[in-house]
Design an enzyme around this catalytic site. Structure first.
Site, PDB file in Angstrom:
ATOM      1  NE  ARG A 187      -2.424  -1.292   3.497  1.00 18.05           N
ATOM      2  CZ  ARG A 187      -1.848  -0.585   4.452  1.00 18.05           C
ATOM      3  NH1 ARG A 187      -1.810   0.742   4.368  1.00 18.05           N
ATOM      4  NH2 ARG A 187      -1.304  -1.165   5.495  1.00 18.05           N
ATOM      5  CE1 TYR A 214       0.265  -5.915  -1.949  1.00 19.15           C
ATOM      6  CE2 TYR A 214      -0.835  -3.938  -1.154  1.00 19.15           C
ATOM      7  CZ  TYR A 214      -0.348  -5.208  -0.922  1.00 19.15           C
ATOM      8  OH  TYR A 214      -0.483  -5.777   0.311  1.00 19.15           O
ATOM      9  N   GLY A 222      -3.918  -4.039  -1.927  1.00 14.91           N
ATOM     10  CA  GLY A 222      -4.488  -3.017  -1.054  1.00 14.91           C
ATOM     11  C   GLY A 222      -4.787  -1.703  -1.770  1.00 14.91           C
ATOM     12  CE  LYS A 270      -6.467  -3.787   4.187  1.00 14.16           C
ATOM     13  NZ  LYS A 270      -6.620  -4.371   5.496  1.00 14.16           N
ATOM     14  CB  SER A 304      -1.237  -4.257   7.586  1.00 13.62           C
ATOM     15  OG  SER A 304      -2.347  -3.432   7.324  1.00 13.62           O
ATOM     16  CB  CYS A 332       0.212  -7.376  13.631  1.00 10.41           C
ATOM     17  SG  CYS A 332       1.280  -5.932  13.525  1.00 10.41           S
ATOM     18  CE  LYS A 390      -6.409  -7.573  10.433  1.00 15.03           C
ATOM     19  NZ  LYS A 390      -5.146  -6.817  10.267  1.00 15.03           N
ATOM     20  CG  ASP A 402      -7.868  -7.341   6.423  1.00 17.11           C
ATOM     21  OD1 ASP A 402      -7.053  -7.037   7.321  1.00 17.11           O
ATOM     22  OD2 ASP A 402      -7.981  -6.692   5.366  1.00 17.11           O
ATOM     23  CB  ALA A 442       4.985 -12.590  -0.930  1.00 17.76           C
ATOM     24  NE  ARG A 443      -0.228  -8.753   1.891  1.00 17.71           N
ATOM     25  CZ  ARG A 443      -0.856  -8.288   2.971  1.00 17.71           C
ATOM     26  NH1 ARG A 443      -2.008  -8.789   3.342  1.00 17.71           N
ATOM     27  NH2 ARG A 443      -0.312  -7.348   3.701  1.00 17.71           N
TER      28      ARG A 443
END
Ligand code: SAT
Ligand code: MN
Length: 589
Positions: free
Chosen positions: A66, A205, A207, A214, A256, A258, A260, A281, A372-373
């Protein structure tokens, strides 16, 4: 073709401005996904993996997270955006955006994605339409939202939030596309809260580009929530069942990256305790007539951080992503599978890294980008909660606030009441992570983990939370807790985290049931150390006490830091927050 007059008018307007080569109205079918995925393979954006229905992609190095400095809340009045958001006058911003948008989709397809945040026929759900010129975004939206023909049908005659996205990379006639189109020069993620509109330019990207997430579910969502009397929060939602079969739901806010997703799918280290996931999220929460708070997950998938995810840290996430998943910026194995740091103890001997370069363990650089997601359907989670699509939401018994703090904040404590709990949320600080562009590991204030996501003045947001709490009673309001899994001593974590966090959740569960006393302290209610169930855990003697310790020297400093921070919100800082700060200070004199 589009049987929705407002939508048709908007699409026509965008076509005239952005000049795409063609328009594709998304139906959300599997066939549509497949054909777009094939087109993305042809343009070298996707590589088909050996995991069924799954793909690998990698971005350019300048489009991996982001972009907070390029994110704007363009309210009519500057003071409505508040001191934590970037603001620009809406007309001024449109003067910047219009020339950028002019012809920006040349040579590309304009996709129209009707989507619904929340279960399709829930009174709490909201409609949106994203226009995008990125097939990669469409494929991700297929997973992350309920979208397509049935949504368009349900949307007939109803209001929707228009979300316009362009990667900002028009193609000249005959020009071949690059694998990750985005703008090298300009990135803008812009929100118009009064018009309830989003315009995102220049980035692919997640986000920045999956605007249901978001941009709508949090930034526009928080504005709607304030106006309509509900809460749009950066929170996971999880169901916790004890060995007697009693179930309670918790919502938990963390910044973000951490943990979740890990907490939402926790595999219990305590026998008989079970966690099920409603969302990882975002939570949309409403008080009902019974004075209780109910939460729905507006999303339909997970856009989770891959590095660190393993069978040891989050086996259920590993099972969720076995198929039908898009991986972005992870490493690729020679066999056509994926890898990232932390997935296995020993890395594979040879990989293609997230930038498409060949990689070996002695390359001296990471194979996967730290942000990376994976994009995976929530329905594939083996511990998805049976009520995750309940149109009325799940009743929340506990709210948890947390951050990444090496010191000061104890493993867990509970607020004295709702307003004190709001103060705990407002007081979150956390070390920055790779989820946003910028320096890593720097402590920053992140109230309610909403710093990058609140669509209006943060002082008004605190006041809205105080106000909402008046809809419940001491009996019906959720208990509010603060946690810190990341406290360190001599550079080492004091608490094992992951599946062992159930031990902390168990204490919360018992507190809510009135089964545990708790110790009153200057910062709130702490557990008696013997009330944290350590059965079966190898932990050094005194380590728990250390993790729970309230150090007056550190807390004096914390109170001072907050005293310096809160004036930022000027006369919008609610008196209730000032009062809580005064109590904290007084308790440490
Ligand atoms: O990239 S996202 O904004 O979706 C993830 C996050 O930062 O929470
Ligand atoms: Mn998030």
């Amino acid at each position: 073709m589009i049987d929705h007059p407002t939508l048709k008018a908007w699409v026509d307007e965008v076509v005239a401005l952005c000049r795409p080569e063609s328009v594709h109205l998304c139906d959300g079918s599997k066939a549509e996904f497949e054909s777009l995925a094939q087109a993305l393979i042809d343009s070298k954006t996707f590589v088909r993996l050996k995991r069924p229905g799954s793909f690998w992609s990698h971005s350019t190095p300048d489009d991996v997270a982001r972009v907070e400095e390029a994110t704007f809340i363009c309210s009519l009045k500057e003071e409505d955006a508040g001191p934590t958001n970037h603001w620009k006058d809406p007309q001024e911003m449109k003067k910047i955006l219009t020339p950028l948008l002019k012809g920006c989709m040349q040579g590309r397809v304009l996709y129209v994605i009707p989507f619904c945040l929340g279960p399709l026929h829930s009174p709490f759900s909201r409609f949106g339409v994203q226009i995008t010129d990125s097939a990669y975004v469409v494929c991700n939206m297929h997973i992350m939202t309920r979208m397509g023909a049935n949504v368009l049908e349900a949307m007939k005659g109803k209001y929707f939030v228009p979300c316009l996205h362009s990667v900002g990379a028009p193609l000249k006639p005959g020009e071949t596309d690059v694998s990750w189109p985005c703008s090298k020069k300009d990135k803008y993620i812009v929100h118009f809260p009064e018009e309830k509109r989003v315009i995102s330019f220049g980035s692919g990207y997640g986000g920045n580009a999956l605007l249901g997430k978001k941009s709508f579910a949090l930034r526009i969502g928080s504005v709607l929530g304030r106006k309509e009397g509900w809460l749009a929060e950066h929170m996971l939602i999880m169901g916790v069942t004890n060995p007697e079969g009693k179930k309670k739901y918790f919502a938990a806010a963390f910044p973000s990256a951490c943990g979740k997703t890990n907490l939402a799918m926790l595999k219990s280290a305590l026998p008989g305790w079970k966690v099920e996931c409603v969302g990882d999220d975002i939570a949309w929460m409403h008080f009902r007539q019974d004075g209780r708070l109910y939460a729905v997950n507006p999303e339909f998938g997970f856009f989770g951080v891959a590095p660190g995810t393993s069978y040891a840290s989050n086996g259920y996430a590993m099972d969720t992503i076995k198929k039908d998943t898009i991986f972005t910026n992870v490493a690729l194995t020679p066999e056509g599978d994926v890898w990232w740091e932390g997935m296995t103890e020993v890395p594979p001997p040879k990989l293609t890294d997230w930038q498409g370069q060949s990689w070996t363990p002695d390359s001296g650089r990471v194979a996967a980008h730290p942000n990376a997601r994976f994009t995976a359907p929530a329905s594939q989670c083996p511990v998805i909660d049976p009520a995750w699509q309940d149109p009325t939401g799940v009743p929340i018994s506990g709210i948890i606030f947390g951050g990444r703090r090496a010191d000061t904040i104890p493993l867990v404590y509970e607020s004295r009441d709702w307003n004190h709990g709001v103060f705990l949320g407002a007081s979150i600080s956390s070390e920055t992570t790779a989820a946003a562009k910028g320096v890593l590991g720097k402590l920053r204030h992140d109230p309610f983990a909403m710093l990058p996501f609140c669509g209006y003045h943060m002082g008004d947001y605190f006041a809205h939370w105080i106000q909402e709490g008046k809809k419940g009673t001491a009996k019906t309001l959720p208990h509010i807790f603060s946690v810190n899994w990341f406290r360190k001593k001599d550079g080492k974590f004091l608490w094992p985290g992951f599946g062992d966090n159930i031990r902390v959740i168990k204490w919360m569960f018992e507190r809510i049931d009135g089964a545990k006393e708790g110790v009153s302290s200057p910062i709130g209610i702490l557990p008696q150390p013997e009330d944290i169930d350590l059965s079966g855990l190898k932990i050094e003697k005194g380590q728990l006490a250390e993790a729970l310790k309230v150090n007056p020297v550190e807390w004096k400093q914390e109170a001072k830091t907050l005293e310096d921070y809160f004036p930022l919100f000027g006369n919008k800082l609610p008196p209730e927050i000032k009062e809580q700060l005064a109590i904290l200070k007084k308790n440490f004199i």
